[in-house]
Design an enzyme around this catalytic site. Sequence first.
Site, mmCIF file in Angstrom:
data_model
loop_
_atom_site.group_PDB
_atom_site.id
_atom_site.type_symbol
_atom_site.label_atom_id
_atom_site.label_comp_id
_atom_site.label_asym_id
_atom_site.label_seq_id
_atom_site.Cartn_x
_atom_site.Cartn_y
_atom_site.Cartn_z
ATOM 1 N N ASP A 167 1.069 -1.403 -0.255
ATOM 2 C CA ASP A 167 -0.071 0.177 -0.517
ATOM 3 C C ASP A 167 0.969 1.476 -0.135
ATOM 4 O OD1 ASP A 167 -1.934 -1.624 -0.697
ATOM 5 O OD2 ASP A 167 -2.833 -0.945 2.340
ATOM 6 N N GLU A 251 -9.877 -9.097 -0.492
ATOM 7 C CA GLU A 251 -9.713 -10.324 -0.319
ATOM 8 C C GLU A 251 -10.954 -11.103 0.492
ATOM 9 O OE1 GLU A 251 -4.970 -10.712 -0.906
ATOM 10 O OE2 GLU A 251 -6.201 -10.537 0.614
ATOM 11 N N THR A 411 -3.859 -15.305 -4.848
ATOM 12 C CA THR A 411 -2.277 -15.085 -4.923
ATOM 13 C C THR A 411 -1.234 -16.195 -5.293
ATOM 14 O OG1 THR A 411 -2.615 -14.390 -3.010
ATOM 15 C CG2 THR A 411 -3.508 -13.079 -4.717
ATOM 16 N N GLU A 449 -2.930 -13.339 -9.658
ATOM 17 C CA GLU A 449 -1.844 -12.880 -9.213
ATOM 18 C C GLU A 449 -0.258 -13.139 -9.088
ATOM 19 O OE1 GLU A 449 -3.311 -10.071 -7.272
ATOM 20 O OE2 GLU A 449 -5.560 -9.678 -8.346
ATOM 21 N N ALA A 451 1.937 -12.434 -5.545
ATOM 22 C CA ALA A 451 1.835 -11.602 -4.592
ATOM 23 C C ALA A 451 2.690 -10.112 -4.134
ATOM 24 C CB ALA A 451 2.135 -12.061 -3.115
ATOM 25 N N LEU A 452 4.006 -9.855 -4.581
ATOM 26 C CA LEU A 452 5.328 -9.307 -4.117
ATOM 27 C C LEU A 452 5.311 -8.863 -5.368
ATOM 28 C CD1 LEU A 452 6.649 -11.209 -0.917
ATOM 29 C CD2 LEU A 452 4.818 -9.129 -0.620
#
Length: 538
Positions: A167, A251, A411, A449, A451-452
Amino acid sequence: MTLTLRSSTSFIHLNDTKIIKAPLLEDLHGIISFKQAKPPSCLRIRNSLQEIKMERGSNKMEKLHSLSLNHHTNDLRVPVFVMLPLDTVSLGGSLNKPRTTNASLMALKSAGVEGVMVDAWWGLVEKDGPMKYNWEGYAELVQMVQRHGLKLQVVMSFHQCGGNVGDSCSIPLPPWVLEEISKNPDLVYTDKSGRRNPEYISLGCDSLPVLKGRTPIQVYADYMRSFRDRFRDYLGEVIMEVQVGAGPCGELRYPSYPESNGTWRFPGIGEFQCYDKYMRASLEAAAEAIGKRDWGSGGGPNDSGQYNQFPEDSGFFKRTGTWNSEYGKFFLEWYSGELLQHGDRVISAAKGIFHGTGAKLSAKVAGIHWHYGTRSHAAELTAGYYNTRHRDGYLPIAKMLAKHGVVLNFTCMEMKDGQQPGYANCSPEGLVTQVKMATRDAKAELAGENALERYDIAAYEQILATSRSESGNGLAAFTYLRMNKDLFEPQNWRNLVEFVKRMSEGGRNWRLPESDCCGSDLRVGFIKDKKIEEVAVV
């Protein structure tokens, strides 16, 4: 006008090109070149065995020789989307850095990506008051995406931005919602120590008119209906997917591992989030219904430890802990069941609103891979996934989504077990395989996706491997996290272009030749036993 990226994946010469440096594109790194050229009347590709001519403005391919190139069909193609920055739309409701966004979209189109993903923040769109929606910044983005021939995934983001991994900005819930929360703090998830989490409205009050006369489900439905009505002409044409947010980070989970203020650190087990008065009332009713009133009086297990402990530090999660007792099973079934019902309610509302628009629906499930190697899977349990050594916690979620025809987006597709610290008992590969099997058995589509933020070949190779369907479902689509300055660094960009190409080939092990180093938007690889000798635009 053709877009040329200076990388090892292109062929057009850079003579007579106009260079636009990054400062003109605000903070976009790298160099983008534009070459003015007359649109080709046809494209001719020759090799020693055949010649194929494609006429401009026609879908007809003229075969001049009978043999055809060994192209794979699109059956195995995995379209790649790229997440836009979290602050793509500003706090004022306008498109943020439109010149940078425009140039970035142009570059992504040249790389072969299918489209982009953007968060439609509840805290931005409905911030001025109940049912006062401002979609203008998103409308500008949709039109820009359309001009570049890209597709769009839009996330109905009913959660706060800020306080979690990745974020980079702060977007709270709408002010009028925060005002209601200040009057009634039980509207948000609460842990056993009384800590309130303002990321997302507690599912305990889903069906109660606690938001100025409307229930949270009604508020979410009105928001989605407003979006549908504003973008009706683009749904199914430009906006191909609507991802329905159902919890923190969008999520379907509880906020059991909040990073804000250092509350939680990897790989802590997290804490149960069922101590607001609405969740407690639900638990008490469930316990009363089976004649175990005392099981509902405490609000949750009293021996489940704290955020940053390990499973063996708590009586509930340790190897022989009470998670596997009659009480533990009752509590975990209730806790995970409430989450599943919440997802069903939100998805049902979305399905009714977007039915017939042509847009696909999806929902995101978190990849909680730490302590996956233990019996209790503690970190998954506190997040609401009743997944243990003895129970599949993802099959019920997959079945619920399949019932509505909704894609399960998962993810941590880029992670390998060997890259994780041993003390955390991680197994992202085992977890991904389990989810692939669950979606296959439930007949649900699966998308993925990372995750990082990762730019290295090893991460891309792992995504390519998980995208295939050797065990469980293959991927229907992949969304890459995230578009930023680093992505446009030369080596990172080359890696992305190669990854997108390989995903278009169904995850095949494919690499660009080392000698491809000139500069163009036209890329040609090697076809087995038929080396391309010439590509000419005439």
